[in-house]
Design a protein around this motif. Sequence first.
Motif, mmCIF file in Angstrom:
data_model
loop_
_atom_site.group_PDB
_atom_site.id
_atom_site.type_symbol
_atom_site.label_atom_id
_atom_site.label_comp_id
_atom_site.label_asym_id
_atom_site.label_seq_id
_atom_site.Cartn_x
_atom_site.Cartn_y
_atom_site.Cartn_z
ATOM 1 N N THR A 62 -21.707 -15.283 11.794
ATOM 2 C CA THR A 62 -22.680 -15.745 12.782
ATOM 3 C C THR A 62 -22.033 -15.946 14.150
ATOM 4 N N ILE A 63 -22.652 -15.402 15.175
ATOM 5 C CA ILE A 63 -22.210 -15.598 16.555
ATOM 6 C C ILE A 63 -22.585 -17.006 16.999
ATOM 7 N N ASN A 64 -21.615 -17.760 17.483
ATOM 8 C CA ASN A 64 -21.935 -19.056 18.103
ATOM 9 C C ASN A 64 -20.932 -19.365 19.212
ATOM 10 N N ASP A 65 -21.270 -20.326 20.047
ATOM 11 C CA ASP A 65 -20.460 -20.622 21.232
ATOM 12 C C ASP A 65 -19.084 -21.167 20.879
ATOM 13 N N THR A 66 -18.994 -21.940 19.798
ATOM 14 C CA THR A 66 -17.695 -22.490 19.402
ATOM 15 C C THR A 66 -16.721 -21.375 19.047
ATOM 16 N N ARG A 67 -17.163 -20.421 18.271
ATOM 17 C CA ARG A 67 -16.313 -19.300 17.902
ATOM 18 C C ARG A 67 -15.968 -18.425 19.114
ATOM 19 N N LYS A 68 -16.904 -18.317 20.043
ATOM 20 C CA LYS A 68 -16.656 -17.501 21.238
ATOM 21 C C LYS A 68 -15.618 -18.120 22.167
ATOM 22 N N GLU A 69 -15.217 -19.344 21.889
ATOM 23 C CA GLU A 69 -14.136 -19.933 22.672
ATOM 24 C C GLU A 69 -12.776 -19.321 22.319
ATOM 25 N N VAL A 70 -12.662 -18.757 21.094
ATOM 26 C CA VAL A 70 -11.359 -18.237 20.658
ATOM 27 C C VAL A 70 -11.376 -16.749 20.323
ATOM 28 N N ILE A 71 -12.565 -16.172 20.093
ATOM 29 C CA ILE A 71 -12.679 -14.738 19.849
ATOM 30 C C ILE A 71 -13.884 -14.208 20.617
ATOM 31 N N ASP A 72 -14.055 -12.896 20.623
ATOM 32 C CA ASP A 72 -15.247 -12.274 21.177
ATOM 33 C C ASP A 72 -16.087 -11.675 20.054
ATOM 34 N N PHE A 73 -17.355 -11.409 20.371
ATOM 35 C CA PHE A 73 -18.276 -10.792 19.419
ATOM 36 C C PHE A 73 -18.949 -9.578 20.045
ATOM 37 N N ALA A 74 -19.084 -8.524 19.265
ATOM 38 C CA ALA A 74 -20.027 -7.448 19.563
ATOM 39 C C ALA A 74 -21.268 -7.687 18.710
ATOM 40 N N GLY A 75 -22.390 -7.081 19.136
ATOM 41 C CA GLY A 75 -23.628 -7.276 18.399
ATOM 42 C C GLY A 75 -24.545 -8.278 19.098
ATOM 43 N N PRO A 76 -25.455 -8.882 18.333
ATOM 44 C CA PRO A 76 -25.564 -8.867 16.876
ATOM 45 C C PRO A 76 -26.076 -7.539 16.323
ATOM 46 N N TYR A 77 -25.790 -7.318 15.038
ATOM 47 C CA TYR A 77 -26.287 -6.134 14.347
ATOM 48 C C TYR A 77 -27.301 -6.497 13.267
ATOM 49 N N TYR A 78 -27.513 -7.820 13.035
ATOM 50 C CA TYR A 78 -28.528 -8.280 12.091
ATOM 51 C C TYR A 78 -28.844 -9.736 12.393
ATOM 52 N N MET A 79 -30.120 -10.136 12.179
ATOM 53 C CA MET A 79 -30.536 -11.517 12.359
ATOM 54 C C MET A 79 -30.914 -12.106 11.006
ATOM 55 N N ALA A 80 -30.126 -13.068 10.551
ATOM 56 C CA ALA A 80 -30.397 -13.752 9.291
ATOM 57 C C ALA A 80 -30.918 -15.155 9.583
#
Length: 288
Positions: free
Chosen positions: A124-142
């Motif tokens: 799951t993409i979230n702001d906390t994780r985006k502080e240390v890594i980047d994300f491409a996508g999303p490719y699906y919404m759960a």
Amino acid sequence: MKLCKLALVFAAALVAPLAACGGDDATSTSSRPIADVTFSEGTTMAALKKKGKIAIGTKFDQPLFGLVGPDGKPEGFDVEVGKIITRQLGMDPETQIEWVETVSANREPFIQNGQVDIVIATYTINDTRKEVIDFAGPYYMAGQSLLVASGNPQKISGPDGLGNNTVCTVTGSTSEANIRKYTNKILPVDRYSDCLEPIRNGQAAALTTDNVILAGLVSQNEGEFELAGDRFTQEPYGIGLKKGDTALRNFINDALETSYKDGAWADAWKQTAGTVLDTPEPPAVDRY
């Protein structure tokens, strides 16, 4: 075998609008062509192609998305998305992917220390994780939901109805953070499948995570479990990569958008999660 009846059970839990029941006349993703491409020197894409290998982190215990098959190789929708990206890199996914088992708690560390190049793992993409890594996508919404024993003996109707019951989920997951808003009676484990035995023996009353993961566990353990209540979050699944690698993020987003247009994404879904769930519309990528 296509399970359209099961798809109807989970229809209320799905985030995106549904099309025809999945699995019909899908083109095998293995027959898709490998792109004839070159990349600018200094980019991650050029380095990966020169090395001839890409390390992709994924789950090994998630039915429909990432589950190790009889041949020891993972299979599922996340795996097929990884193959789509690898083909767009001009590489053969059958011989040039190194699959690395990645659980929820080690996804960011694996990316940061270079143990994997990308992570595709119901992430799951979230702001906390985006502080240390980047994300491409999303490719699906759960969306997060609850799994209980068949017949729902505790009559759990959603997170507000957990009462004094213990809920099981994975340590370090978004699901754990979300359910802590409702209860502190949590049994943490390493893998979602590790929650099934505690539910069987009464140590926990429910498992919570994304609806598609729960649907896979229900289908894999026929007659033992069911979903309880509607989804109570939106979980955009993204592809994790090293912080600041904008060129790679843009490349993956381009590859995803191409797969939406040429049918590769839909075919990947129909051959995996689409054997249980209907085919949703792909989400728009977020080019932040």
